[in-house]
Design a protein around this motif. Sequence first.
Motif, short mmCIF file in Angstrom:
data_model
loop_
_atom_site.label_atom_id
_atom_site.label_comp_id
_atom_site.label_asym_id
_atom_site.label_seq_id
_atom_site.Cartn_x
_atom_site.Cartn_y
_atom_site.Cartn_z
N THR A 120 41.05 37.15 35.65
CA THR A 120 39.89 36.74 35.49
C THR A 120 39.21 35.85 36.61
O THR A 120 37.97 35.96 37.04
CB THR A 120 39.90 35.97 34.19
N TRP A 121 40.06 35.03 37.17
CA TRP A 121 39.81 34.19 38.21
C TRP A 121 39.29 34.89 39.32
O TRP A 121 38.16 34.66 40.22
CB TRP A 121 40.69 33.26 38.59
N LYS A 122 40.04 36.04 39.88
CA LYS A 122 39.54 36.83 40.82
C LYS A 122 38.07 37.59 40.63
O LYS A 122 37.21 37.51 41.33
CB LYS A 122 40.53 38.11 41.14
N GLN A 123 37.85 37.91 39.30
CA GLN A 123 36.69 38.47 39.12
C GLN A 123 35.48 37.28 39.17
O GLN A 123 34.30 37.69 39.45
CB GLN A 123 36.48 39.13 37.61
N VAL A 124 35.93 36.27 38.60
CA VAL A 124 34.80 35.17 38.76
C VAL A 124 34.72 34.88 40.25
O VAL A 124 33.49 34.49 40.60
CB VAL A 124 35.41 33.91 37.97
N ASP B 26 45.53 34.15 33.77
CA ASP B 26 43.99 34.45 34.12
C ASP B 26 43.89 34.80 35.44
O ASP B 26 42.66 34.61 35.96
CB ASP B 26 43.10 33.35 33.35
#
Length: 448
Positions: A319-323, A316
């Motif tokens: 995803t973590w970078k986008q969050v 993920d």
Amino acid sequence: MDRNTLPILLISLTVLLFIPTTTFAEIRTTRIQSDARSLILFERFGFGNGGHVSVSLSEILISSPRPSPPDPDLLGFFLLSDEELLQAQSDSQNPNSDPTSDDCVLHSPYIQPLFTFRELSRGGVPDSFNKTFSVGARDEYRLYFAHCVPGVSVTMVVHTEMYNLDRSSGGPRDYLSIGETQLPLLFSLFAVAYTAILAVWIYFCFSNRLSIHRIHLVMGSLVLIKALYLVCAAEDKHYIKVTGTPHGWDVLFYLFQFLKGVLLFTVIVLIGTGWSFLRPFLQEREKKVLMVVIPLQVIDNIAAIVIGENGPFIKDFVTWKQVFLLIDVVCCCAVIFPVVWSIRSLRETSKTDGKAARNLAKLTLFRKFYIVVVGYLYFTRIVVYALREISSYKYRWVSVAAEEIAGVAFYAFLFYMFRPEEKNEYFVLDDEEEEAAQAALREEEFEL
């Protein structure tokens, strides 16, 4: 093998290329558990002369839906530079490309192969592997694991080390990327700069003890936390540079990073509302802004820790970078609202309370504050990111220096404009100023 595999892999590589990343340069041990991804990014590192990469594998288990074991030549590790990745993607979209060519990324002419699982086979069964490779060309490379066998999942423990050696002197290993080896010194210099700002702030506070408000104490705490953060960042990078591991400094680094982020946004909100200067309380909507920003900063720092500690191999990671990016943008937008509310409130108040000079001074100050806050957030989130992406890997430290220089300028402005003093722009009043201010406000109202 499906001919669509290689274009998909190239797209995945390109996505990882343009996602802003933290440096994952230290010695790292990673456990891959039943992972079916055909492509896994482990590290990103800028190599100079004498660059080396060491890869050790153990506890290897390959699971395949087929009764026969997969071809070991279709599983392996390789290095890929950004330039080669873009060239590979360009060629894959070329209509004149050879349709009979091998689609496995491990056989691409653009990669720098390290080894396939055939080299670590013992009687046909993978067991373990340990080897150090010399990187010939100076460039920034990414270390990938790939397999070209559909349905295969891999379990293994991967130990990686990337470092540079000075060939001329045979000096010690440098575990920081070639463009970031200057960071320990850079962080130390800025830590000294913030310590100087803190010393001047303490002097102002003691010299004007009767004019100190609670916000001044919060501002002092902010610059103290910022200085401590930079000290920990310098120590963290120094130990990574010398030994490949942060030796516990990463714990303090993340702690002060969290406190710095929370305090920065809190100070912007409090100053933007006029808390402690204009009134000793916050309105309900301003409390809601803080109740939104602080939890978001907690989530933001959790995302930063996950990214920093685990590296890009986690499933993920994107995803973590986008969050991380989304929350940062939301916080930057949220802290602007209290400043806008204060400016609007001052405009309305100036029409009714008969204190034009005071309101004009406050309005001017808040406008300056608004412009500087927006400029600082824009520069550190947009310009610094663009600078990091367009600059050569050898000068990655320049974007860090630009961000910290902007920070020093912002803090210096903030602390100068809102310093404790007996007579400040919030409370200036005399008859001449009152008449001039009334005229200015009437003119402004006419223009609006």
